[in-house]
Design a protein around this motif. Structure first.
Motif, PDB file in Angstrom:
ATOM      1  N   SER A   8      47.210  46.961  37.803  1.00  0.00           N
ATOM      2  CA  SER A   8      46.146  46.254  37.082  1.00  0.00           C
ATOM      3  C   SER A   8      46.672  44.961  36.468  1.00  0.00           C
ATOM      4  N   GLU A   9      47.884  45.026  35.942  1.00  0.00           N
ATOM      5  CA  GLU A   9      48.503  43.825  35.369  1.00  0.00           C
ATOM      6  C   GLU A   9      48.700  42.761  36.443  1.00  0.00           C
ATOM      7  N   LEU A  10      49.136  43.159  37.619  1.00  0.00           N
ATOM      8  CA  LEU A  10      49.336  42.220  38.719  1.00  0.00           C
ATOM      9  C   LEU A  10      48.011  41.587  39.144  1.00  0.00           C
ATOM     10  N   ALA A  11      46.962  42.421  39.277  1.00  0.00           N
ATOM     11  CA  ALA A  11      45.653  41.901  39.661  1.00  0.00           C
ATOM     12  C   ALA A  11      45.097  40.966  38.596  1.00  0.00           C
ATOM     13  N   ALA A  15      43.466  34.613  37.773  1.00  0.00           N
ATOM     14  CA  ALA A  15      43.426  33.556  36.761  1.00  0.00           C
ATOM     15  C   ALA A  15      42.272  32.585  36.966  1.00  0.00           C
ATOM     16  N   GLY A  16      41.843  32.372  38.213  1.00  0.00           N
ATOM     17  CA  GLY A  16      40.792  31.404  38.486  1.00  0.00           C
ATOM     18  C   GLY A  16      39.384  31.962  38.406  1.00  0.00           C
ATOM     19  N   ASP A  17      39.218  33.248  38.155  1.00  0.00           N
ATOM     20  CA  ASP A  17      37.898  33.882  38.103  1.00  0.00           C
ATOM     21  C   ASP A  17      37.741  34.547  36.733  1.00  0.00           C
ATOM     22  N   ALA A  18      37.048  33.858  35.829  1.00  0.00           N
ATOM     23  CA  ALA A  18      36.944  34.328  34.449  1.00  0.00           C
ATOM     24  C   ALA A  18      36.255  35.689  34.355  1.00  0.00           C
ATOM     25  N   ARG A  19      35.203  35.890  35.136  1.00  0.00           N
ATOM     26  CA  ARG A  19      34.467  37.153  35.068  1.00  0.00           C
ATOM     27  C   ARG A  19      35.321  38.319  35.571  1.00  0.00           C
ATOM     28  N   LEU A  20      35.953  38.119  36.720  1.00  0.00           N
ATOM     29  CA  LEU A  20      36.816  39.169  37.263  1.00  0.00           C
ATOM     30  C   LEU A  20      37.993  39.429  36.330  1.00  0.00           C
ATOM     31  N   ARG A  21      38.531  38.370  35.763  1.00  0.00           N
ATOM     32  CA  ARG A  21      39.664  38.520  34.851  1.00  0.00           C
ATOM     33  C   ARG A  21      39.261  39.345  33.617  1.00  0.00           C
ATOM     34  N   GLY A  22      38.022  39.125  33.148  1.00  0.00           N
ATOM     35  CA  GLY A  22      37.534  39.902  32.016  1.00  0.00           C
ATOM     36  C   GLY A  22      37.405  41.375  32.342  1.00  0.00           C
ATOM     37  N   ASP A  23      36.855  41.671  33.516  1.00  0.00           N
ATOM     38  CA  ASP A  23      36.710  43.075  33.944  1.00  0.00           C
ATOM     39  C   ASP A  23      38.072  43.741  34.103  1.00  0.00           C
ATOM     40  N   LEU A  24      39.002  43.032  34.720  1.00  0.00           N
ATOM     41  CA  LEU A  24      40.342  43.590  34.918  1.00  0.00           C
ATOM     42  C   LEU A  24      41.070  43.782  33.587  1.00  0.00           C
ATOM     43  N   GLY A  25      40.820  42.861  32.660  1.00  0.00           N
ATOM     44  CA  GLY A  25      41.437  42.993  31.344  1.00  0.00           C
ATOM     45  C   GLY A  25      40.969  44.260  30.634  1.00  0.00           C
ATOM     46  N   GLU A  26      39.670  44.566  30.735  1.00  0.00           N
ATOM     47  CA  GLU A  26      39.132  45.781  30.134  1.00  0.00           C
ATOM     48  C   GLU A  26      39.709  47.027  30.814  1.00  0.00           C
TER      49      GLU A  26
END
Length: 211
Positions: free
Chosen positions: A44-47, A52-63
Protein backbone atom coordinates in the motif's frame (compact mmCIF):
# COMPACT_ATOMS: atom_id res chain seq x y z
CA UNK A 1 -18.00 -24.00 53.86
CA UNK A 2 -15.79 -26.59 52.16
CA UNK A 3 -18.25 -26.81 49.27
CA UNK A 4 -18.24 -23.02 48.87
CA UNK A 5 -14.45 -22.94 48.76
CA UNK A 6 -14.40 -25.72 46.17
CA UNK A 7 -16.89 -23.84 43.99
CA UNK A 8 -14.78 -20.69 44.19
CA UNK A 9 -11.65 -22.67 43.32
CA UNK A 10 -13.35 -24.26 40.32
CA UNK A 11 -14.55 -20.87 39.11
CA UNK A 12 -11.03 -19.45 39.43
CA UNK A 13 -9.58 -22.40 37.51
CA UNK A 14 -12.18 -21.92 34.77
CA UNK A 15 -11.35 -18.22 34.53
CA UNK A 16 -7.62 -18.98 34.24
CA UNK A 17 -8.32 -21.55 31.52
CA UNK A 18 -10.36 -19.02 29.55
CA UNK A 19 -7.62 -16.39 29.88
CA UNK A 20 -4.98 -18.88 28.75
CA UNK A 21 -7.09 -19.88 25.74
CA UNK A 22 -7.50 -16.20 24.80
CA UNK A 23 -3.76 -15.61 25.02
CA UNK A 24 -2.95 -18.66 22.91
CA UNK A 25 -5.50 -17.58 20.30
CA UNK A 26 -4.03 -14.07 20.29
CA UNK A 27 -0.55 -15.44 19.65
CA UNK A 28 -1.86 -17.59 16.80
CA UNK A 29 -3.57 -14.58 15.24
CA UNK A 30 -0.33 -12.60 15.52
CA UNK A 31 1.70 -15.32 13.82
CA UNK A 32 -0.81 -16.09 11.06
CA UNK A 33 -2.08 -12.61 10.23
CA UNK A 34 0.83 -10.36 11.16
CA UNK A 35 2.98 -11.28 8.15
CA UNK A 36 0.21 -10.62 5.63
CA UNK A 37 -0.71 -7.30 7.22
CA UNK A 38 2.94 -6.27 7.04
CA UNK A 39 3.06 -7.21 3.34
CA UNK A 40 -0.19 -5.32 2.68
CA UNK A 41 1.28 -2.28 4.41
CA UNK A 42 4.41 -2.36 2.26
CA UNK A 43 2.44 -2.78 -0.97
CA UNK A 44 0.00 0.00 0.00
CA UNK A 45 2.87 2.35 0.79
CA UNK A 46 4.44 1.63 -2.60
CA UNK A 47 1.14 2.23 -4.42
CA UNK A 48 0.59 5.44 -2.44
CA UNK A 49 3.96 6.82 -3.59
CA UNK A 50 3.33 5.86 -7.22
CA UNK A 51 -0.06 7.63 -7.21
CA UNK A 52 1.50 11.06 -6.65
CA UNK A 53 -0.16 12.47 -9.79
CA UNK A 54 -3.72 11.34 -8.93
CA UNK A 55 -5.04 13.18 -5.88
CA UNK A 56 -8.24 11.14 -5.59
CA UNK A 57 -6.51 7.78 -5.87
CA UNK A 58 -3.80 8.95 -3.50
CA UNK A 59 -6.47 9.87 -0.95
CA UNK A 60 -8.12 6.45 -1.19
CA UNK A 61 -4.79 4.67 -0.89
CA UNK A 62 -3.84 6.83 2.07
CA UNK A 63 -7.01 5.77 3.91
CA UNK A 64 -6.38 2.12 3.06
CA UNK A 65 -2.79 2.38 4.27
CA UNK A 66 -3.92 3.94 7.56
CA UNK A 67 -6.46 1.15 8.09
CA UNK A 68 -3.84 -1.56 7.45
CA UNK A 69 -1.45 0.10 9.89
CA UNK A 70 -4.13 0.25 12.60
CA UNK A 71 -4.90 -3.44 12.03
CA UNK A 72 -1.23 -4.38 12.18
CA UNK A 73 -0.80 -2.41 15.41
CA UNK A 74 -3.83 -4.13 16.97
CA UNK A 75 -2.60 -7.61 16.01
CA UNK A 76 0.88 -6.82 17.28
CA UNK A 77 -0.44 -5.88 20.71
CA UNK A 78 -3.40 -8.23 21.09
CA UNK A 79 -1.63 -10.64 23.44
CA UNK A 80 -0.63 -7.82 25.76
CA UNK A 81 -4.16 -6.43 25.71
CA UNK A 82 -5.59 -9.78 26.80
CA UNK A 83 -3.09 -10.12 29.65
CA UNK A 84 -3.31 -6.54 30.92
CA UNK A 85 -6.94 -5.60 30.29
CA UNK A 86 -7.92 -2.65 32.50
CA UNK A 87 -10.39 0.21 32.34
CA UNK A 88 -7.58 2.79 32.51
CA UNK A 89 -5.54 1.13 29.78
CA UNK A 90 -8.49 0.56 27.44
CA UNK A 91 -9.65 4.17 27.90
CA UNK A 92 -6.21 5.50 26.95
CA UNK A 93 -6.03 3.17 23.94
CA UNK A 94 -9.50 4.32 22.85
CA UNK A 95 -8.49 7.96 23.11
CA UNK A 96 -5.37 7.38 20.99
CA UNK A 97 -7.20 5.32 18.37
CA UNK A 98 -10.08 7.77 17.98
CA UNK A 99 -7.68 10.72 17.80
CA UNK A 100 -5.83 8.96 14.96
CA UNK A 101 -9.16 8.64 13.16
CA UNK A 102 -9.99 12.32 13.60
CA UNK A 103 -12.48 11.98 16.47
CA UNK A 104 -12.42 13.86 19.77
CA UNK A 105 -12.36 11.52 22.77
CA UNK A 106 -12.59 12.85 26.33
CA UNK A 107 -11.48 10.42 29.08
CA UNK A 108 -12.43 11.02 32.71
CA UNK A 109 -11.33 7.81 34.42
CA UNK A 110 -9.62 7.33 37.78
CA UNK A 111 -9.34 3.60 38.49
CA UNK A 112 -7.25 3.95 41.65
CA UNK A 113 -8.11 1.20 44.12
CA UNK A 114 -10.24 -0.87 41.75
CA UNK A 115 -9.85 -4.64 42.11
CA UNK A 116 -8.18 -6.13 39.03
CA UNK A 117 -11.21 -8.24 38.15
CA UNK A 118 -13.52 -5.20 38.25
CA UNK A 119 -11.08 -3.08 36.25
CA UNK A 120 -10.78 -5.84 33.62
CA UNK A 121 -14.58 -6.15 33.33
CA UNK A 122 -14.97 -2.38 32.88
CA UNK A 123 -12.06 -2.39 30.43
CA UNK A 124 -13.92 -4.96 28.33
CA UNK A 125 -16.93 -2.60 28.30
CA UNK A 126 -14.77 0.25 26.96
CA UNK A 127 -13.22 -1.97 24.30
CA UNK A 128 -16.58 -3.34 23.12
CA UNK A 129 -18.10 0.14 23.11
CA UNK A 130 -15.33 1.59 20.95
CA UNK A 131 -15.40 -1.41 18.61
CA UNK A 132 -19.14 -0.99 18.09
CA UNK A 133 -18.98 2.75 17.52
CA UNK A 134 -16.33 2.26 14.83
CA UNK A 135 -18.43 -0.44 13.17
CA UNK A 136 -21.84 1.20 13.33
CA UNK A 137 -21.34 4.97 13.46
CA UNK A 138 -19.34 7.85 12.07
CA UNK A 139 -18.02 8.90 15.44
CA UNK A 140 -16.95 12.52 15.87
CA UNK A 141 -17.03 12.87 19.65
CA UNK A 142 -16.76 10.30 22.41
CA UNK A 143 -16.79 10.57 26.21
CA UNK A 144 -15.55 7.82 28.52
CA UNK A 145 -16.35 8.56 32.15
CA UNK A 146 -16.02 6.61 35.40
CA UNK A 147 -17.84 8.27 38.31
CA UNK A 148 -19.85 7.62 41.47
CA UNK A 149 -23.61 7.59 40.97
CA UNK A 150 -26.09 6.83 43.78
CA UNK A 151 -23.78 4.44 45.60
CA UNK A 152 -22.61 2.75 42.42
CA UNK A 153 -19.50 3.13 40.31
CA UNK A 154 -20.79 3.98 36.83
CA UNK A 155 -18.83 3.71 33.59
CA UNK A 156 -20.36 5.51 30.61
CA UNK A 157 -19.11 5.27 27.03
CA UNK A 158 -20.95 7.83 24.89
CA UNK A 159 -20.60 8.73 21.24
CA UNK A 160 -22.55 10.92 18.82
CA UNK A 161 -23.65 8.07 16.53
CA UNK A 162 -24.75 8.66 12.98
CA UNK A 163 -26.20 12.14 12.31
CA UNK A 164 -29.82 11.97 11.14
CA UNK A 165 -30.32 8.35 12.15
CA UNK A 166 -31.02 6.89 15.56
CA UNK A 167 -28.46 4.19 16.40
CA UNK A 168 -29.88 0.79 17.25
CA UNK A 169 -28.75 -0.81 20.53
CA UNK A 170 -26.79 -3.99 19.88
CA UNK A 171 -28.25 -7.25 21.15
CA UNK A 172 -25.50 -9.46 19.74
CA UNK A 173 -22.94 -11.73 21.31
CA UNK A 174 -20.68 -8.85 22.34
CA UNK A 175 -23.27 -7.32 24.66
CA UNK A 176 -24.14 -10.75 26.05
CA UNK A 177 -20.48 -11.37 26.89
CA UNK A 178 -20.28 -8.00 28.65
CA UNK A 179 -23.36 -8.83 30.71
CA UNK A 180 -21.76 -12.11 31.77
CA UNK A 181 -18.52 -10.36 32.78
CA UNK A 182 -20.31 -7.64 34.71
CA UNK A 183 -22.54 -10.18 36.48
CA UNK A 184 -19.45 -11.99 37.74
CA UNK A 185 -18.31 -8.81 39.53
CA UNK A 186 -21.79 -8.01 40.87
CA UNK A 187 -22.59 -5.39 38.25
CA UNK A 188 -24.76 -4.83 35.20
CA UNK A 189 -24.55 -3.26 31.75
CA UNK A 190 -27.13 -1.63 29.49
CA UNK A 191 -27.41 0.57 26.39
CA UNK A 192 -29.49 3.64 25.61
CA UNK A 193 -29.92 5.51 22.33
CA UNK A 194 -31.38 8.97 21.77
CA UNK A 195 -33.20 10.59 18.88
CA UNK A 196 -30.27 13.00 18.53
CA UNK A 197 -28.00 10.12 17.50
CA UNK A 198 -26.21 9.80 20.82
CA UNK A 199 -25.48 6.26 21.99
CA UNK A 200 -24.61 5.29 25.56
CA UNK A 201 -23.07 2.07 26.86
CA UNK A 202 -23.40 2.05 30.65
CA UNK A 203 -21.90 -0.35 33.18
CA UNK A 204 -22.41 -0.18 36.95
CA UNK A 205 -20.83 -2.01 39.88
CA UNK A 206 -21.18 -1.59 43.66
CA UNK A 207 -18.79 1.06 44.92
CA UNK A 208 -17.74 -1.04 47.92
CA UNK A 209 -15.86 -4.22 47.06
CA UNK A 210 -15.42 -7.31 49.24
CA UNK A 211 -12.02 -7.69 50.91
Amino acid sequence: MALLLRIRRLRAEKERAVIQAHEEFARDVHDLVGHWLWLASVKSELAYRRAAGDARLRGDLGEALQAVRHAAHAVRNVSTIHRQLSVQGESMRAQTLLADLGADCSVQVDATGLPQEVSAALGAVVREGVTNMLRHSTVRTCVIELAEHEGLLRLTVTNDGVPGRRPQPSTGEGLGNLRDRMTRVGGAVRVTAGEDGRFNLIAEVPQKFPE
